[in-house]
Design a protein around this motif. Structure first.
Motif, PDB file in Angstrom:
ATOM      1  N   PHE A 264      -6.452 -19.229  82.989  1.00 12.50           N
ATOM      2  CA  PHE A 264      -7.585 -18.723  83.848  1.00 12.50           C
ATOM      3  C   PHE A 264      -7.244 -18.288  85.073  1.00 12.50           C
ATOM      4  CE2 PHE A 264     -10.537 -19.514  87.386  1.00 12.50           C
ATOM      5  CZ  PHE A 264     -11.435 -18.611  86.805  1.00 12.50           C
ATOM      6  N   GLN A 265      -6.507 -18.818  85.866  1.00 13.85           N
ATOM      7  CA  GLN A 265      -6.051 -18.571  87.202  1.00 13.85           C
ATOM      8  C   GLN A 265      -5.181 -17.331  87.327  1.00 13.85           C
ATOM      9  OE1 GLN A 265      -7.248 -19.845  89.883  1.00 13.85           O
ATOM     10  NE2 GLN A 265      -8.037 -21.783  89.420  1.00 13.85           N
ATOM     11  N   ARG A 266      -4.353 -17.125  86.485  1.00  9.22           N
ATOM     12  CA  ARG A 266      -3.520 -15.921  86.337  1.00  9.22           C
ATOM     13  C   ARG A 266      -4.510 -14.890  85.780  1.00  9.22           C
ATOM     14  NH1 ARG A 266       1.926 -14.564  87.331  1.00  9.22           N
ATOM     15  NH2 ARG A 266       1.908 -12.419  87.354  1.00  9.22           N
ATOM     16  N   THR A 267      -5.386 -14.907  84.868  1.00  7.42           N
ATOM     17  CA  THR A 267      -6.048 -13.933  84.357  1.00  7.42           C
ATOM     18  C   THR A 267      -7.143 -13.539  85.662  1.00  7.42           C
ATOM     19  OG1 THR A 267      -6.195 -14.830  82.307  1.00  7.42           O
ATOM     20  CG2 THR A 267      -7.791 -13.368  83.058  1.00  7.42           C
ATOM     21  N   ALA A 268      -7.731 -14.546  86.400  1.00 10.40           N
ATOM     22  CA  ALA A 268      -8.411 -14.116  87.548  1.00 10.40           C
ATOM     23  C   ALA A 268      -7.751 -13.353  88.460  1.00 10.40           C
ATOM     24  CB  ALA A 268      -9.120 -15.279  88.169  1.00 10.40           C
ATOM     25  N   LYS A 269      -6.498 -13.860  88.927  1.00  9.41           N
ATOM     26  CA  LYS A 269      -5.530 -13.120  89.930  1.00  9.41           C
ATOM     27  C   LYS A 269      -5.561 -11.765  89.648  1.00  9.41           C
ATOM     28  CE  LYS A 269      -1.211 -13.919  92.462  1.00  9.41           C
ATOM     29  NZ  LYS A 269      -0.840 -12.408  92.085  1.00  9.41           N
TER      30      LYS A 269
ATOM     31  N   HIS B 276      -6.733 -15.296  76.522  1.00  5.26           N
ATOM     32  CA  HIS B 276      -6.384 -15.817  75.258  1.00  5.26           C
ATOM     33  C   HIS B 276      -4.722 -16.007  75.021  1.00  5.26           C
ATOM     34  CE1 HIS B 276      -7.332 -17.492  71.192  1.00  5.26           C
ATOM     35  NE2 HIS B 276      -6.327 -16.479  70.604  1.00  5.26           N
ATOM     36  N   LYS B 277      -3.973 -14.747  75.440  1.00  3.62           N
ATOM     37  CA  LYS B 277      -2.703 -14.566  75.147  1.00  3.62           C
ATOM     38  C   LYS B 277      -2.040 -15.630  75.999  1.00  3.62           C
ATOM     39  CE  LYS B 277      -2.102 -10.151  72.906  1.00  3.62           C
ATOM     40  NZ  LYS B 277      -1.421 -10.877  71.839  1.00  3.62           N
ATOM     41  N   LEU B 278      -2.382 -15.763  77.406  1.00  2.00           N
ATOM     42  CA  LEU B 278      -1.925 -16.409  78.503  1.00  2.00           C
ATOM     43  C   LEU B 278      -2.211 -18.008  77.965  1.00  2.00           C
ATOM     44  CD1 LEU B 278      -2.525 -14.666  81.686  1.00  2.00           C
ATOM     45  CD2 LEU B 278      -0.502 -14.933  80.544  1.00  2.00           C
ATOM     46  N   PHE B 279      -3.389 -18.289  77.453  1.00  2.00           N
ATOM     47  CA  PHE B 279      -3.601 -19.889  77.132  1.00  2.00           C
ATOM     48  C   PHE B 279      -2.670 -20.265  76.148  1.00  2.00           C
ATOM     49  CE2 PHE B 279      -6.880 -22.732  75.153  1.00  2.00           C
ATOM     50  CZ  PHE B 279      -6.348 -23.977  75.721  1.00  2.00           C
ATOM     51  N   CYS B 280      -2.328 -19.476  75.176  1.00  2.00           N
ATOM     52  CA  CYS B 280      -1.492 -19.735  73.966  1.00  2.00           C
ATOM     53  C   CYS B 280      -0.028 -19.941  74.641  1.00  2.00           C
ATOM     54  CB  CYS B 280      -1.512 -18.735  72.991  1.00  2.00           C
ATOM     55  SG  CYS B 280      -2.950 -18.505  71.927  1.00  2.00           S
ATOM     56  N   ASN B 281       0.332 -19.023  75.617  1.00  2.00           N
ATOM     57  CA  ASN B 281       1.625 -19.092  76.291  1.00  2.00           C
ATOM     58  C   ASN B 281       1.741 -20.401  76.992  1.00  2.00           C
ATOM     59  OD1 ASN B 281       3.154 -18.577  79.305  1.00  2.00           O
ATOM     60  ND2 ASN B 281       4.140 -17.446  77.339  1.00  2.00           N
ATOM     61  N   ARG B 282       0.778 -20.883  77.683  1.00  2.00           N
ATOM     62  CA  ARG B 282       0.615 -21.924  78.411  1.00  2.00           C
ATOM     63  C   ARG B 282       0.926 -23.241  77.769  1.00  2.00           C
ATOM     64  NH1 ARG B 282       1.435 -17.481  81.658  1.00  2.00           N
ATOM     65  NH2 ARG B 282       0.832 -17.860  83.582  1.00  2.00           N
TER      66      ARG B 282
ATOM     67  N   LEU C 226      10.652 -22.818  82.242  1.00  4.13           N
ATOM     68  CA  LEU C 226       9.316 -23.245  81.972  1.00  4.13           C
ATOM     69  C   LEU C 226       8.502 -22.688  83.135  1.00  4.13           C
ATOM     70  CD1 LEU C 226       9.679 -26.980  81.344  1.00  4.13           C
ATOM     71  CD2 LEU C 226       8.839 -25.274  79.638  1.00  4.13           C
ATOM     72  N   GLY C 227       9.204 -22.345  84.385  1.00  2.37           N
ATOM     73  CA  GLY C 227       8.304 -21.713  85.472  1.00  2.37           C
ATOM     74  C   GLY C 227       8.269 -20.444  85.706  1.00  2.37           C
ATOM     75  N   LYS C 228       8.865 -19.563  84.770  1.00  2.71           N
ATOM     76  CA  LYS C 228       9.019 -18.122  85.084  1.00  2.71           C
ATOM     77  C   LYS C 228       7.617 -17.389  84.595  1.00  2.71           C
ATOM     78  CE  LYS C 228      12.671 -16.258  83.638  1.00  2.71           C
ATOM     79  NZ  LYS C 228      13.517 -15.639  82.610  1.00  2.71           N
ATOM     80  N   GLY C 229       7.075 -16.715  85.620  1.00  7.58           N
ATOM     81  CA  GLY C 229       5.471 -16.023  85.520  1.00  7.58           C
ATOM     82  C   GLY C 229       4.682 -17.227  85.897  1.00  7.58           C
ATOM     83  N   LEU C 230       4.771 -18.330  86.597  1.00  6.67           N
ATOM     84  CA  LEU C 230       3.700 -19.084  86.769  1.00  6.67           C
ATOM     85  C   LEU C 230       3.565 -18.841  88.159  1.00  6.67           C
ATOM     86  CD1 LEU C 230       4.517 -22.612  85.265  1.00  6.67           C
ATOM     87  CD2 LEU C 230       2.995 -21.020  84.136  1.00  6.67           C
ATOM     88  N   LEU C 231       2.042 -19.472  88.621  1.00  6.04           N
ATOM     89  CA  LEU C 231       1.775 -19.274  90.125  1.00  6.04           C
ATOM     90  C   LEU C 231       2.321 -20.591  90.759  1.00  6.04           C
ATOM     91  CD1 LEU C 231      -1.882 -18.327  89.474  1.00  6.04           C
ATOM     92  CD2 LEU C 231       0.000 -16.779  90.029  1.00  6.04           C
ATOM     93  N   SER C 232       2.329 -20.190  92.083  1.00  5.85           N
ATOM     94  CA  SER C 232       3.127 -21.073  92.733  1.00  5.85           C
ATOM     95  C   SER C 232       2.338 -22.553  92.640  1.00  5.85           C
ATOM     96  CB  SER C 232       2.767 -20.856  94.293  1.00  5.85           C
ATOM     97  OG  SER C 232       3.415 -21.859  95.471  1.00  5.85           O
ATOM     98  N   GLY C 233       3.122 -23.649  92.571  1.00  6.12           N
ATOM     99  CA  GLY C 233       2.514 -25.032  92.327  1.00  6.12           C
ATOM    100  C   GLY C 233       2.025 -25.519  90.756  1.00  6.12           C
TER     101      GLY C 233
END
Length: 244
Positions: free
Chosen positions: A28-33, A51-57, A81-88
């Motif tokens: 959600f956070q990445r989609t909203a950003k 939907h795609k990001l949820f499956c990826n996560r 694991l951290g590639k493409g994730l938001l900070s934190g």
């Protein structure tokens, strides 16, 4: 012990519920950003992206597919694991033993399994969790809601289907301007003849501030009473752009 109690004892105690909650919040956070209607993004883009990001996560937190432990290895590097994730987000990601959850797709429907419990992913209209019409979903999801195994007759016979009574759903939604979200874990109930779409469902709350090793967040509308509604009340268009 009810099915819901057994699910929460197993999935909650193993940290799987926390992991699913983290995955949805990250998606959600990445989609909203990234959501920007001025550049042409619309609800089709929003629904498909979430939907795609949820499956990826989910694959990340459960060490599946691109995030699986390599042969002969013991773990997956934090850089992967951290590639493409938001900070934190990587630091907040719950830690589960690789291999404890595996991919368990059913035809075109992404799925995961922990022990006897398997879950598929679907979308729904925001604030309409109890208006889902499984008849508007894919044949696999219709069969899952009706809890029909591959040997049972139905409108859409699907050979080699692994749907059983232990198939659950993770249902997710984002509002139109990508400022709010919902996610539920639940046991589907066929809406072929009307009625509520869930035997029970659990709202997944915000992720824990620190990993707690399997805390279970409060339920919303746990055991749903049998309550008749009209066919019109349960009609819901398939989420635009996702086919879910």
């Amino acid at each position: 012990m009810s099915e819901q109690e057994r699910v929460l004892a197993v999935l909650g105690g193993a940290g799987v519920v926390d992991a699913i909650t983290w995955a949805w919040e990250s998606a959600f956070q990445r989609t909203a950003k990234d959501y920007d209607p001025d550049t042409g993004h619309d609800q089709v883009w929003q629904g498909l992206t979430a939907h795609k990001l949820f499956c990826n996560r989910l694959d990340r937190v459960f060490h599946c597919r691109d995030y699986a432990v390599p042969p002969g290895g013991e773990n997956v590097g934090r850089d992967v694991l951290g590639k493409g994730l938001l900070s934190g987000e990587l630091d907040a990601m719950p830690s589960l033993r690789p291999g404890s959850v595996v991919r368990a797709d059913d035809h075109s429907s992404p799925g995961w399994r922990f022990g006897e419990w398997r879950w598929l992913v679907t979308s729904f209209g925001f604030e309409s969790i109890d208006k889902i019409s499984w008849q508007s979903k894919t044949p696999t999801k219709q069969r899952a809601a009706a809890r029909l195994g591959s040997q049972e007759e139905g409108l859409f016979p699907l050979p080699n289907s692994a749907i059983t009574d232990s198939t659950l759903f993770i249902a997710h939604a984002i509002n139109s301007d990508a400022t709010d979200r919902e996610a539920y874990l639940g046991s589907p109930r066929s809406t072929e003849h009307g009625g509520r779409p869930w035997h029970w469902r659990l709202r997944l709350g915000p992720p824990p501030a620190a990993t707690t090793g399997g805390s279970v967040w409060p339920a919303v509308g746990d055991q749903l009473p049998e309550q008749g509604v009209t066919d019109a009340d349960v009609q819901l268009k398939r989420a635009v752009g996702t086919g879910e």
